[in-house]
Structure formats: C-alpha cells, structure tokens
Write a protein that holds these residues in place. Structure first.
Motif, short mmCIF file in Angstrom:
data_model
loop_
_atom_site.label_atom_id
_atom_site.label_comp_id
_atom_site.label_asym_id
_atom_site.label_seq_id
_atom_site.Cartn_x
_atom_site.Cartn_y
_atom_site.Cartn_z
N TRP B 14 9.13 6.90 -9.09
CA TRP B 14 9.43 7.50 -7.46
C TRP B 14 8.19 6.96 -6.87
N ILE B 15 7.94 8.49 -7.01
CA ILE B 15 6.79 8.32 -6.07
C ILE B 15 6.29 7.97 -5.66
N ALA B 16 5.61 6.99 -6.67
CA ALA B 16 4.85 5.69 -6.45
C ALA B 16 4.64 4.63 -5.32
N THR B 18 7.64 5.45 -3.49
CA THR B 18 7.76 5.83 -1.86
C THR B 18 6.93 7.46 -1.12
N ASP B 19 5.91 7.32 -2.17
CA ASP B 19 4.82 8.17 -1.11
C ASP B 19 4.15 7.27 -0.57
N PRO B 20 3.50 7.59 1.44
CA PRO B 20 2.91 7.06 2.18
C PRO B 20 1.40 7.28 1.70
N ARG B 21 1.29 7.88 0.46
CA ARG B 21 -0.09 8.46 0.22
C ARG B 21 0.03 7.44 -0.65
N LYS B 22 0.58 7.38 -1.63
CA LYS B 22 0.20 6.10 -2.36
C LYS B 22 0.02 4.21 -1.86
N ARG B 23 -0.89 3.60 -2.44
CA ARG B 23 -0.94 2.26 -2.02
C ARG B 23 0.16 1.51 -2.46
N VAL B 24 0.79 1.94 -3.62
CA VAL B 24 1.99 0.60 -3.32
C VAL B 24 3.50 1.47 -3.19
N PHE B 25 3.33 2.13 -1.85
CA PHE B 25 4.18 2.40 -0.88
C PHE B 25 5.34 1.42 -0.17
N TRP B 26 6.75 1.31 -0.82
CA TRP B 26 7.24 0.42 -0.62
C TRP B 26 6.72 -0.33 1.15
N GLY B 27 6.55 0.61 2.07
CA GLY B 27 6.34 -0.40 3.72
C GLY B 27 4.56 -1.28 3.69
N TYR B 28 3.71 -0.18 2.62
CA TYR B 28 3.03 -1.10 2.49
C TYR B 28 2.32 -2.13 2.45
N LEU B 29 3.52 -2.21 1.32
CA LEU B 29 4.02 -3.92 0.20
C LEU B 29 4.45 -4.40 1.42
N LEU B 30 5.53 -4.43 2.37
CA LEU B 30 6.24 -5.26 3.02
C LEU B 30 4.72 -5.42 4.61
N ILE B 31 4.58 -4.77 4.81
CA ILE B 31 3.41 -4.89 5.84
C ILE B 31 2.18 -6.12 5.18
N SER B 32 2.22 -5.60 3.74
CA SER B 32 1.26 -6.44 3.95
C SER B 32 2.70 -8.44 3.02
N LEU B 33 2.91 -7.88 2.70
CA LEU B 33 3.76 -9.42 2.95
C LEU B 33 3.89 -9.63 4.11
#
Ligand SMILES: [Zn+2]
Lengths: 465, 328
Positions: B14-16, B18-33
């Motif tokens: 879950w942390i992987a 949801t934590d903005p310190r991790k590469r695959v944080f959902w927000g970063y995935l969304l932005i990459s998309l």
C-alpha cells in the motif's frame, strides 16, 4: 500508521474494561498467630523518612553563603548522619493548594539517618579514595561553606552532587545490593516468621516493602500516568487530588508522594519512548502479591525463583533509569559548553552560563557516581565513564580538579580544552547507549539525526533506476 | 505471527503506491500517463497511432516479461520484510560518521552561523541529491562492469517489455546492494551536515519527498521504463537523462551496451564517457540480446541463475589463480 491506530484503540478499550490497577497497599496480614490489631502488613516508613531527609538535605545544601558556617554545617550533618528528634521537614512542604501532611521527619519515622545506610564501597569517580559514606560526608561539609551550594573555583554544585549521588549510594544500593539480593535468600528473613517478634509482617514481606519504599513511587502509581507522577513530585496543584489517595485533604509524605528515582523514571517515561516507572512498579506489586499469596508459609524454591525474576526486572530497569539520567545530563553539559564557547568568543558575560554548566555537570556527576553503586562492579565501563567526566568540569582556564590534598583542599591542574571536553560528553552518551541500551535519550547530542533519518525514509527496497 | 506478517505485507504494498517518496506513487503514475498522452498526440513523430491502443496494449502490460515483473515485485517485497531489519541503516552510518568526525577533528566547528535556516536546508538537500545521484550512477556502472555483479543485474535487463513496474525487476541481492547504497549516502549526508550545522539541517520537501526526487518524478520518471520514447532534445540530454535515453540503456543493440547509467543527471555519464543522446524516431528492442532464450522469463531461472553464474565466475577465478601458482 493505521495499524498503530488500531493497536492504540485496542489498548484504550482494554484499559476501560479492566478495573483499577493494584495499589501498593492493603496487603493482608499473613503472619501466623498474629495477636495485634493491624489490618494490613505494608510498611516502609523508614524509607520514606530517608527520602524526606535527602530532599531536605538538598534544600539545606543550597543555603550556604560562601563563608565558613558552623551552624549550617551542623544542621546539614544532622540530616545526613544525625538521628535526633526534632528535625523538621524542609522539603517537600505545602505549596499553594498542594498540602503536605507532615512537617516533622519524626511524624513519618523516628531515629533515621542516611549515613548509616550509605554505600560502603570505594568511590573511584571522586578524588580522595573515600567510601560512599565518606564522600557524602565530605560533600556535606563543603556545601556548608559554598555559595548557595556552588563553588566557582571548582564548578561544583554540592546540592546537586549530594542529591544525585545519595539517591544511588543510599536508595539504589540498599535495594539492589541488599534487599533484593541476599535478603531474598531462603534463610534470610524467612516468610514463615514475623520480621521481628510481634510485628504484623513476615520477614520477606517487610524486606520487599523496604525495597519498594526506596524506589520512591506513590502507592497508586499503577493508576497514574508517568506525567501525573511527575506532576506530583513537582507538587503541581492539578496533581493534588491524584496524589491524595485516601482523600484526607493532605498528601502524606509516607505513601502519597513521588521521590528520587521513581520521579526520574516518570520524567524519562513521559517523553513516551520508555516505560520504566510502570515496569518497575508492576514488578514490585507482583512480587508483593506473590509473597502475600504464600500466606505466611516459607517461600518454596520455585516461589523464590519467581520473586528473584521480579527483583531482576526492578534492578535492570532501575539501572537504566540512572543511565538515562547520565545520558540526559551529559547532553545538557554539552549544550552548556557550546554556549560558553560562544560567549567566550564574543567576549560576553559567562557567569550565568558557567553557573548553569556547574549545575548540569554536578547532576551528571552525581548520577554517574550513583550508577556505580549497584550490585555489580561495572568494571571497564566505570573506568571509561570516570575518565570521560573527570573529577570536575573543565574550567574556563582549561583546568580540572585532579585530587584532594591532606588538608582536604582540591588540587587542580591543566587539562583538556572545553572543546575536547564536549567530545567526552558525546562519548558519555555513546557509552550509555552501548552499555545500558538507554532508549529515551533526552538531550541527545546527535538527536537531529533521528528525525532526519525518518524524513529521508528507509532505503530498504528493490528499486532499479 | 502469520497475521501480523500479512498485515505488514499489505501495508508495505500500500505504501509503495501511496507514499510520494516512492517512484510508483499513484500521483506520479497519473502524471506520467498525462505526459505520455501529450507526447503521443502532439510531439512524437509517430503521431498517427491511436493513443489508447498504444498506451494500453496487452502485448506490453500482459507480456510474459511484464507478468514476471509483477511476480518479482510481489516476491521481493515479501523477501524484504525479512531482509530489511538486518540491513545497515543510515542512522548507524550517520552516527558512526558523526563520532568519527569528532575524533578526527578533535572538536566540532559549527559552520554557517550567519546563514539562514533555509540556506542550510537548501545546501543539505542539494548535497544529498548530488551524492545520491552519483552513487546511483556509480553502483549501476559497477553492476555492468563487474562480472559477478552483472550476473545479478542481468535480471533487470532481461525484461522484454518495459512498464513502470519494471523498476522493481531486480534480484534480491541487487536489492541489498541498493539498500546499502542508500544507507551509505543518507548516512554520509546526515552525518556530515548535522556535525557541522547542528539541528538546523533539514530536507526541503514537497509532499514529504525531497524536492529533487519530487521534480524527477513529476516530470515523467515512470516513462523511463516504458515504450514511450520521450526525448528532451540534444541540448538538455547532455544534462538530464531522458526516458528515451534510459530506454537506450535497455537496448539489445551492442552499440548501446553499457551506456547511460545515470538516473537524473547526464553529467556523470559525460564525465565517464558513457553518454548517448537519443535520436528522433528511435525504435529499440529491449532485452539482453535479440534472440529470445528458453526460460528467460521463468521465475526460478531468474532467481537462481545469477547464483550459478556468479559461482562459476568465482570458480574460474580460483582455477586461474591455481594455474598461475603452478606455473611459478
Ligand atoms: Zn543497467
């Protein structure tokens, strides 16, 4: 995070469900054929009296006016070594709404002193090759002519030195080296006989009670938080009703007050990282229950083994409480040195900062000496600790006390710089971590590292770039 | 015991995400998309492709290689529940360094007293970023150039299709090395800065992540492991590694071998002569070599083969040494 919340919810729920925890009070009389009218067997008045003697002694040690004062010296010695009637309680006294029941030491217990119960071993960490009792006597005499306990020439704060050292040399030593040591043996103060003819408590019951008394915790500690016990010792009005266990409108100095290492355990625990106070208290209560349950019969080997396990819990955690204090005051001394260094560089007034340095150093020294009055010789750890701290703080001219001459005067010599001495303080903290595993770590010189590490997060993950 | 293990495992996963310190944080995935969509629609030379089929292609996301990625991700996370507690932590390194600095210098000079707290923070954050980025580059270089390390790093390069989850495609031994690297880098940065600057040292963060990590991630870091050849252009690619440049690193073409080791900065590759700039319309095949080998996506093979290979490397070294001793 969520898990933590869940766990604390469960903890709160269980706390609400169970009844109030047990007080260290009202254990029944189990002595066979007891003829008296006592309705319980708990008694540790002598220990409470000694707590009050020490808190009073500390207060008196801060009353000197910087000149020879025979009257004050006599008074100080009366509290340290005397046994005469008529000694008033100098501290703790009523403060605002925090009313204290006793005003005379004799109202708690008569003919008690500290000197007779002080550590008889040699004290390596203090100049002059003296026993614990001799060191305290020496400090007490010096305090009489100091300026409010302070000697600017050596950087000693005698009120602090006496108070912190005696807590170890009297209370801690009596418990871990006497009551919870040889007095738990089968043939020493057995449980199937009264402690003394006609008394309502058995040998083991009273031995355990006396040990508990020296800890200095209020009888209802298990129903209080560490913060509340701390507030009681500080005589905060908000804590008065918590302290007044029997609701008689006064706090009894016998069993409703917090003193000495129980207070330091509370002060350490209220930071939330440790649980020394309740761990020690629970072991005392459980041990006392075990003895009570033996119902006046001699303890079996199995029961004594169990009791010794409680004793070990008490001794281990007690030692850690003292080590935490050493850690903490090494940190304050470090900060004081930092402050002094800045003032010296900017040509500021160092008097106030030096006084503060002397106070914290003396607390550090007192606790460090106390740590060495336990059951076991600390060996190399003690040697290291004493070398790091030295016989006195490093003074402004980079000198330190090296010894005492034949007339009882201090001998000083040039030593390391204050900056190097700061490194010693860091190493004292390190020693406490390595040898005693202290966890609360107040005033950690490296404290900033912990928070930063958390912020950076753990690197333990399998991420390729 | 088992229950708490399951809880911490699920938490960890879950942390992987949801934590903005991790590469695959959902927000970063969304932005990459979003970046990928913009790239395909307006910039990329093969503009003609349909965005949906190009991005959400079963052949990419559910290839044998991608399925292996997912399995490796889940298995490694589980393994690290047991491995992580025994690894060296940054705090141990930092404390050791702090104490050692004290011993070496003999006192503690406090620096930057005329600096504002913000200046100290910026210095620390920048130093930590540069040190981290360099150590990542250098360890990566070693993983390619030291034979027994390469045996383990090959796991990552055996991916045939790249998805953001491929970032987790690594052998656990490599994971241990990465963890040690992070402990070392963080420990050095913390130890040195706290020693000299005291309690004012802090990290400049956005959403709890270092501002540099945050910037790296919101500019499409997840596209590095994808088939979207996002280029920065020649001028910028001399300074920053673009997703297209990292894809070159995964190429089966021998002229691309051992190039573009860097993570954020291209500077290190330039200094060590391993930088390659991306070309418009580059069409790269991913993997260790062109020919698909039997078992290359088999999990048992992936986990065990590196041990066998590195053991063989070790054996041949011993034999060589014996031979040379015999000769003398
Ligand atoms: Zn690589």
């Amino acid at each position: 995070m969520k898990l933590k919340i869940l766990v604390s919810c469960v903890a709160v729920a269980t706390a609400l469900n169970v009844n109030a925890a047990q007080n260290y009070a009202d254990f029944p009389v189990t002595v066979k054929d007891y003829k008296g009218d006592a309705d319980h067997s708990v008694s540790y008045t002598g220990q409470s009296a000694r707590h009050v003697l020490l808190t009073s002694l500390k207060k008196l040690a801060g009353k000197g006016e910087g000149k020879d004062d025979q009257a004050l010296q006599a008074k100080l010695l009366a509290y340290y070594a005397g046994k005469d009637a008529g000694r008033e309680v100098i501290s703790p006294v009523s403060k605002g709404g925090f009313v204290v029941a006793q005003s005379q030491v004799d109202e708690i217990s008569t003919k008690k002193n500290l000197a007779g119960k002080t550590y008889k071993g040699a004290v390596a960490g203090w100049p002059g090759s003296m026993t614990g009792a001799e060191v305290l006597n020496f400090m007490v005499v010096k305090a009489a002519s100091a300026d409010k306990g302070f000697d600017p020439l050596t950087g000693y704060d005698y009120a602090q030195l006496i108070h912190k050292f005696a807590m170890g040399a009297v209370f801690y030593n009596q418990v871990v080296d006497n009551y919870l040591d040889e007095k738990l043996d089968a043939d020493n103060k057995p449980n199937n006989k009264p402690y003394k003819e006609g008394q309502p408590y058995t040998g083991k019951e009273h031995v355990w009670d006396e040990a508990f008394g020296y800890f200095g915790a209020p009888a209802n500690t298990l129903n209080l938080t560490a913060e509340q016990v701390y507030n009681i010792a500080k005589q905060k009005e908000s804590a008065f009703t918590l302290a007044d266990l029997n609701n008689d409108g006064e706090v009894s100095l016998y069993n409703e007050m917090a003193y000495a290492h129980a207070y330091y355990a509370a002060a350490t625990d209220k930071g939330g990282k440790t649980n020394y106070l309740h761990t020690i208290m629970q072991a005392f209560v459980d041990g006392r229950q075990l003895i009570s349950d033996a119902n006046g019969e001699a303890l079996t080997d199995k029961q004594r083994t169990e009791l010794k396990a409680y004793a070990e819990t008490i001794a281990d955690n007690w030692e850690k409480v003292i080590a935490e204090a050493v850690f903490k005051y090494a940190g304050s001394t470090y900060k004081d040195l930092q402050k002094l260094d800045k003032l010296i560089q900017s040509n500021g007034d160092v008097n106030k900062a030096f006084r503060q340095y002397a106070k914290h150093w003396s607390e550090l020294k007192g606790f460090a000496l106390a740590l060495q009055t336990g059951k076991d010789n600390l060996g190399e750890t003690a040697v290291k600790l004493n070398r790091l701290i030295g016989f006195s703080p490093v003074l402004l001219g980079n000198t330190q006390v090296l010894g005492i001459d034949a007339e009882g005067n201090y001998v000083q010599s040039s030593s390391i710089s204050m900056k190097e001495y700061m490194l010693h303080m860091l190493n004292v903290q390190k020693l406490m971590v390595d040898e005693f595993g202290v966890e609360a770590r107040s005033n950690d010189v490296m404290a900033d590292l912990g928070g930063l590490a958390e912020k950076l997060g753990s690197g333990a993950s399998v991420e390729n770039d | 015991m088992f229950e708490s293990l399951v809880i911490s495992y699920v938490q960890d996963l879950w942390i992987a995400l949801t934590d903005p310190r991790k590469r695959v944080f959902w927000g970063y995935l969304l932005i990459s998309l979003l970046i990928a969509i913009c790239w395909i629609k307006w910039v990329s030379p093969d503009r003609g492709v349909r965005v949906k089929t190009h991005l959400f292609n079963r052949k990419v996301w559910w290839s044998a290689s991608a399925r292996a990625d997912y399995a490796i991700f889940l298995l490694n996370r589980l393994a690290f529940l047991f491995i992580a507690p025994v690894l060296l932590t940054q705090l141990v390194v930092a404390q050791w360094l702090f104490e050692s600095l004290y011993q070496w210098i003999g006192h503690r000079p406090i620096l930057g007293e005329s600096w504002s707290d913000m200046q100290v923070m910026i210095c620390f954050t920048l130093f930590y970023f540069l040190l981290d980025d360099f150590f990542r580059f250098y360890l990566h270089k070693l993983l390619h150039e030291v034979p027994w390390l390469w045996a383990f790093h090959k796991v990552h390069h055996s991916a045939r299709t790249l998805t953001p989850i491929t970032v987790f495609r690594a052998h656990p031994v490599e994971g241990v090395l990465f963890s040690l690297r992070t402990a070392l880098v963080q420990g050095i940065a913390m130890g040195v800065f706290v020693f000299f600057f005291g309690g004012r040292v802090d990290l400049v963060t956005v959403l709890g992540a270092s501002i540099f990590a945050f910037m790296f991630n919101v500019t499409g870091s997840n596209l590095r492991h994808s088939h979207i050849a996002l280029r920065y252009g020649k001028a910028l690619e001399k300074w920053l590694i673009s997703p297209a440049q990292h894809q070159i690193h995964h190429s089966t073409n021998p002229i691309h071998f051992d190039k573009n080791y860097g993570v954020v900065l291209a500077l290190w590759d330039r200094l060590f002569g391993s930088l390659v700039i991306s070309q418009p319309g580059q069409d790269i095949e991913f993997g260790l070599r062109r020919e698909v080998t039997y078992r290359e996506q088999n999990l048992l093979y992936i986990y065990m083969q590196p041990f066998i290979e590195s053991f063989n490397i070790f054996l041949s070294k011993v034999r060589k040494r014996e031979k040379s001793i015999a000769k003398n």
